[in-house]
Design an enzyme around this catalytic site. Structure first.
Site, PDB file in Angstrom:
ATOM      1  CE  LYS A   1      -4.450  -1.583   1.392  1.00 13.81           C
ATOM      2  NZ  LYS A   1      -5.580  -1.544   2.291  1.00 13.81           N
TER       3      LYS A   1
ATOM      4  CE  LYS B   1      -4.636  -8.838  -2.095  1.00 13.79           C
ATOM      5  NZ  LYS B   1      -4.985  -8.592  -0.764  1.00 13.79           N
TER       6      LYS B   1
ATOM      7  CE  LYS C   1     -10.623  -3.262  -1.118  1.00 15.64           C
ATOM      8  NZ  LYS C   1     -11.206  -3.897   0.034  1.00 15.64           N
TER       9      LYS C   1
HETATM   10  P1  TYM Z   1      -9.597  -7.175   3.224  1.00  9.03           P
HETATM   11  O1  TYM Z   1     -10.677  -6.191   3.489  1.00  9.03           O
HETATM   12  O2  TYM Z   1      -8.532  -6.802   2.262  1.00  9.03           O
HETATM   13  O3  TYM Z   1     -10.191  -8.568   2.759  1.00  9.03           O
HETATM   14  C1  TYM Z   1     -11.261  -9.186   3.450  1.00  9.03           C
HETATM   15  C2  TYM Z   1     -11.153 -10.705   3.406  1.00  9.03           C
HETATM   16  O4  TYM Z   1     -11.159 -11.196   2.058  1.00  9.03           O
HETATM   17  C3  TYM Z   1      -9.999 -11.989   1.839  1.00  9.03           C
HETATM   18  N1  TYM Z   1      -9.522 -11.768   0.463  1.00  9.03           N
HETATM   19  C4  TYM Z   1      -9.260 -12.753  -0.395  1.00  9.03           C
HETATM   20  N2  TYM Z   1      -9.355 -14.095  -0.301  1.00  9.03           N
HETATM   21  C5  TYM Z   1      -9.043 -14.831  -1.388  1.00  9.03           C
HETATM   22  N3  TYM Z   1      -8.620 -14.282  -2.564  1.00  9.03           N
HETATM   23  C6  TYM Z   1      -8.511 -12.943  -2.712  1.00  9.03           C
HETATM   24  N4  TYM Z   1      -8.121 -12.421  -3.871  1.00  9.03           N
HETATM   25  C7  TYM Z   1      -8.835 -12.114  -1.601  1.00  9.03           C
HETATM   26  N5  TYM Z   1      -8.839 -10.763  -1.405  1.00  9.03           N
HETATM   27  C8  TYM Z   1      -9.269 -10.581  -0.123  1.00  9.03           C
HETATM   28  C9  TYM Z   1      -8.986 -11.489   2.854  1.00  9.03           C
HETATM   29  O5  TYM Z   1      -7.998 -12.450   3.139  1.00  9.03           O
HETATM   30  C10 TYM Z   1      -9.857 -11.202   4.046  1.00  9.03           C
HETATM   31  O6  TYM Z   1     -10.135 -12.385   4.782  1.00  9.03           O
HETATM   32  N6  TYM Z   1      -6.952  -6.352   7.383  1.00  9.03           N
HETATM   33  C11 TYM Z   1      -8.104  -7.037   6.819  1.00  9.03           C
HETATM   34  C12 TYM Z   1      -9.423  -6.607   7.411  1.00  9.03           C
HETATM   35  C13 TYM Z   1      -9.460  -6.737   8.899  1.00  9.03           C
HETATM   36  C14 TYM Z   1      -9.579  -7.959   9.621  1.00  9.03           C
HETATM   37  C15 TYM Z   1      -9.564  -7.578  10.989  1.00  9.03           C
HETATM   38  C16 TYM Z   1      -9.689  -9.302   9.235  1.00  9.03           C
HETATM   39  C17 TYM Z   1      -9.379  -5.724   9.789  1.00  9.03           C
HETATM   40  N7  TYM Z   1      -9.431  -6.218  11.054  1.00  9.03           N
HETATM   41  C18 TYM Z   1      -9.657  -8.553  11.989  1.00  9.03           C
HETATM   42  C19 TYM Z   1      -9.784 -10.269  10.257  1.00  9.03           C
HETATM   43  C20 TYM Z   1      -9.761  -9.894  11.606  1.00  9.03           C
HETATM   44  C21 TYM Z   1      -8.146  -6.733   5.329  1.00  9.03           C
HETATM   45  O7  TYM Z   1      -7.598  -5.753   4.869  1.00  9.03           O
HETATM   46  O8  TYM Z   1      -8.922  -7.595   4.608  1.00  9.03           O
END
Ligand code: TYM
Length: 334
Positions: A116, A198, A201
């Site tokens: 990022k 991966k 968005k």
């Molecule tokens: P975030 O918002 O980027 O993604 C949310 C969830 O979706 C999964 N994910 C994917 N899984 C498979 N293939 C992909 N291409 C893909 N893109 C996203 C992510 O692994 C995630 O499970 N930091 C976290 C959000 C967060 C969080 C938390 C998660 C904040 N606090 C506490 C768990 C517990 C994040 O940026 O995910």
């Protein structure tokens, strides 16, 4: 503690963009599948989104749309505590405390920070750097056993464990040390346009959004990158044919078929048949979710009742953990 109590699951997604197939197959679907087995907490991680500039009206809209999609995907608010992170101030409060127990070196190694900060070089703010300490707080407040996420969040979950262990070593058993819960199928969905990165968005051309129109979804699948050779054969070989392997992974996750079964199904048929078939499977999987999301979004009073009840329940649990932490570290009770 009550030995019959269910184990606890917790996870969150940032409403920084519309939900996509990676979020669904990597995370939400696994949450839904285990609703009855666990005591569940799922939230919209709105506080995390502002580490990158957001348009306020979009953030508000997406947060509510995300909640509607959680429910439409099958997360029953009666069985899952669904809430908005910023409604539960304990996240920010414990986040500050854990900042003081997370090392500069640890934060510097986080790949999400590196990614990022290279994408947003004009805005490398402190929040972007200390984000994993807030994520550790999100998790540890609820004393979960498991954190169901996609592969890309494993590093943050491991840091959370390290911070919890460090804290417990100083103050006694304050936090449960949670395990990341990562399913094999769907844990890492790749971009349809570039199978070496991966699905995200930030690359809309290679990304399929849950609320996207069926014709747009089909078009993206028809254009999906397969491989540069002329073999035109559906065969699972992730190194040689990452685009085909990604499409097979998506198809396997949706249909429950093994890679061998998929190879047999498309033997002699080639990509011209395979790609639209995967696209159709995605469209059919999303159709009821899209309809249900529209229905829920039309009922603002219902959505409000869900997030209010969720915040109340979440706050009750979170405040207990925070009180314990404050006491242990020597803050005077009010
Ligand atoms: P975030 O918002 O980027 O993604 C949310 C969830 O979706 C999964 N994910 C994917 N899984 C498979 N293939 C992909 N291409 C893909 N893109 C996203 C992510 O692994 C995630 O499970 N930091 C976290 C959000 C967060 C969080 C938390 C998660 C904040 N606090 C506490 C768990 C517990 C994040 O940026 O995910």
């Amino acid at each position: 503690m009550n030995e019959n109590a269910k184990k606890v699951m917790l996870s969150g997604i940032q409403p920084s963009g519309d939900l996509h197939l990676g979020n669904y197959l990597g995370a939400i679907r696994n949450w839904v599948a285990r609703t009855d087995e666990f005591d569940n907490y799922y939230f919209m991680a709105d506080m995390h989104t502002i580490t990158v500039r957001q348009t306020p009206a979009d953030l508000r809209r997406r947060t509510l749309e995300q909640l509607a999609q959680y429910i439409a995907c099958g997360l029953d608010p009666e069985k899952n505590t669904l809430f908005i992170q910023s409604h539960v101030p304990e996240h920010a409060q414990l986040g500050w405390v854990l900042n003081c127990y997370t090392m500069f070196g640890e934060l510097s190694r986080m790949t999400q920070f590196k990614d990022k900060s290279s994408k947003h070089s004009e805005n490398i703010n402190g929040g972007l750097f200390t984000y994993p300490a807030l994520m550790a707080a999100d998790i540890l407040l609820y004393q979960p056993d498991y954190v169901p996420v996609g592969e890309d969040q494993k590093q943050h979950c491991e840091l959370t464990r390290d911070v919890a262990i460090r804290f417990n070593n100083i103050y006694g058993d304050v936090f449960k040390v949670p395990e990341p819960f990562i399913q094999k199928v769907g844990a890492r969905i790749m971009s349809l346009g570039n199978p070496s990165s991966k699905m995200s968005k930030s690359d809309p051309a290679g990304c399929v959004f849950l609320l996207e129109k069926p014709e747009d979804i089909l078009r993206k699948f028809k254009k999906a990158v397969t491989d540069s050779d002329t073999e035109n054969c559906v065969r699972y070989a992730p190194e040689e044919k990452p685009g085909v392997a990604n499409l097979m992974g998506i198809y396997a996750a949706i249909t429950g078929k093994s890679y061998a079964e998929i190879e047999t199904e498309f033997a002699g048929k080639g990509y011209g048949v395979f790609k639209p078939t995967v696209g159709e499977a995605v469209v059919e999987m999303l159709r009821p979710i899209q309809e249900e999301t529209r229905r829920i979004l039309a009922d603002k009073a219902y959505l409000e009742s869900v997030y209010r009840a969720g915040a109340e329940k979440a706050s009750y649990i979170a405040s207990k953990t925070l009180r314990k932490v404050y006491k242990k570290i020597g803050f005077v009770a009010r």
